[in-house]
Design a protein around this motif. Sequence first.
Motif, PDB file in Angstrom:
ATOM      1  N   PHE A 131       0.834  -1.206   0.000  1.00 29.76           N
ATOM      2  CA  PHE A 131       0.000   0.000   0.000  1.00 29.76           C
ATOM      3  C   PHE A 131       0.870   1.258   0.000  1.00 29.76           C
ATOM      4  O   PHE A 131       0.651   2.180  -0.787  1.00 29.76           O
ATOM      5  N   ILE A 132       1.870   1.292   0.863  1.00 31.27           N
ATOM      6  CA  ILE A 132       2.759   2.455   0.960  1.00 31.27           C
ATOM      7  C   ILE A 132       3.515   2.656  -0.350  1.00 31.27           C
ATOM      8  O   ILE A 132       3.585   3.772  -0.881  1.00 31.27           O
ATOM      9  N   ILE A 133       4.070   1.575  -0.885  1.00 29.95           N
ATOM     10  CA  ILE A 133       4.839   1.667  -2.124  1.00 29.95           C
ATOM     11  C   ILE A 133       3.959   2.138  -3.270  1.00 29.95           C
ATOM     12  O   ILE A 133       4.350   3.000  -4.076  1.00 29.95           O
ATOM     13  N   ASP A 134       2.739   1.624  -3.330  1.00 29.74           N
ATOM     14  CA  ASP A 134       1.820   1.981  -4.417  1.00 29.74           C
ATOM     15  C   ASP A 134       1.436   3.462  -4.389  1.00 29.74           C
ATOM     16  O   ASP A 134       1.046   4.025  -5.422  1.00 29.74           O
ATOM     17  N   GLN A 135       1.531   4.087  -3.216  1.00 34.38           N
ATOM     18  CA  GLN A 135       1.189   5.511  -3.126  1.00 34.38           C
ATOM     19  C   GLN A 135       2.324   6.418  -3.603  1.00 34.38           C
ATOM     20  O   GLN A 135       2.169   7.642  -3.655  1.00 34.38           O
ATOM     21  N   GLY A 136       3.461   5.813  -3.929  1.00 36.85           N
ATOM     22  CA  GLY A 136       4.587   6.608  -4.414  1.00 36.85           C
ATOM     23  C   GLY A 136       5.313   7.375  -3.331  1.00 36.85           C
ATOM     24  O   GLY A 136       6.052   8.325  -3.611  1.00 36.85           O
TER      25      GLY A 136
END
Length: 313
Positions: free
Chosen positions: A88-93
């Motif tokens: 989730f964190i990575i996907d938010q950039g």
Amino acid sequence: MQDNSGRNRLCDMLGIERPIIQAPMGWIARSQLASAVSNAGGLGIIETSSGELDAIRGEIAKMRELTDKPFGVNVAQAFVRDPDIVKFIIDQGVRFVTTSAGDPNRFCGELKAAGLTVFHVVPNLAGALKALEAGVDGLVVEGGEGGGFKNARDVASMVLLPLVRAHTDKPIVAAGGMLCGRTMAAAFALGADGIQLGTRMVSAAESPVRHNWKDAIVAAKETDTVFLNRQGPGPALRALRTARTSKLEVEPTDNIFGEMARAKDLYFGGDMEAAIALTGQVAGRIDSVRPVKEILDGIMAEYRQAVAGLPRF
């Protein structure tokens, strides 16, 4: 080392103008407050401890509308409900993450493998050494003066900061007791590269909490916090003294988390007895509600004044 512009290696690492980070308070550390901090040259942090990841996704999107400056996200591990939180964190950039309330090995490797910068929050030397072994890029060293969930064996920042600094050359952010330019100068002298503000940000004009809590902080004396649940079970915490917390001080509960069940009624409904108002000892030094930019401007001006006024032997 700090240069005349106010920048140092922490600023360079995070791409910020001022070595000041906003603490990731549950429900409070969202786009309204965090964007004000980033726009003022510090680093705003978005919380995930509320567990409301759909809302957090929206708050991260709002951040990008409200600021073009860097910001970060905190992962409070004790409150993680989604096993895919790292994805989730990575996907938010997001490029910067602080992890806290748990084992630094749990997420550090995966986050760093994705190219993120990771700091872990530590309350003692043992925690700092474990985080360093896990490969973190830096530490948030949190003294027992700070508000919120704490280690039951609390250590003051005056002792903890130089102790941790003696064991690492990685960047350190000082938390707990941090408020102004004088405390930042003291933290730097003790080995920190930046400071984290919690209670000062709760009481800021852009903080989303109701005025009741802000007013209570402004009215508080330096003795108006309580340290609860030192014997457990669960974490200890520091909070504002109210009728509820004064009772808990002498009549401990077996379920400290249950005392936070109506947190939103306190935070946003203004009922100061609905839950526990997590607040640090610096409440006793806060005398007004001020805009974030004014707070950060004042810190930097006072920092320079404090350093210039130190005696030379």
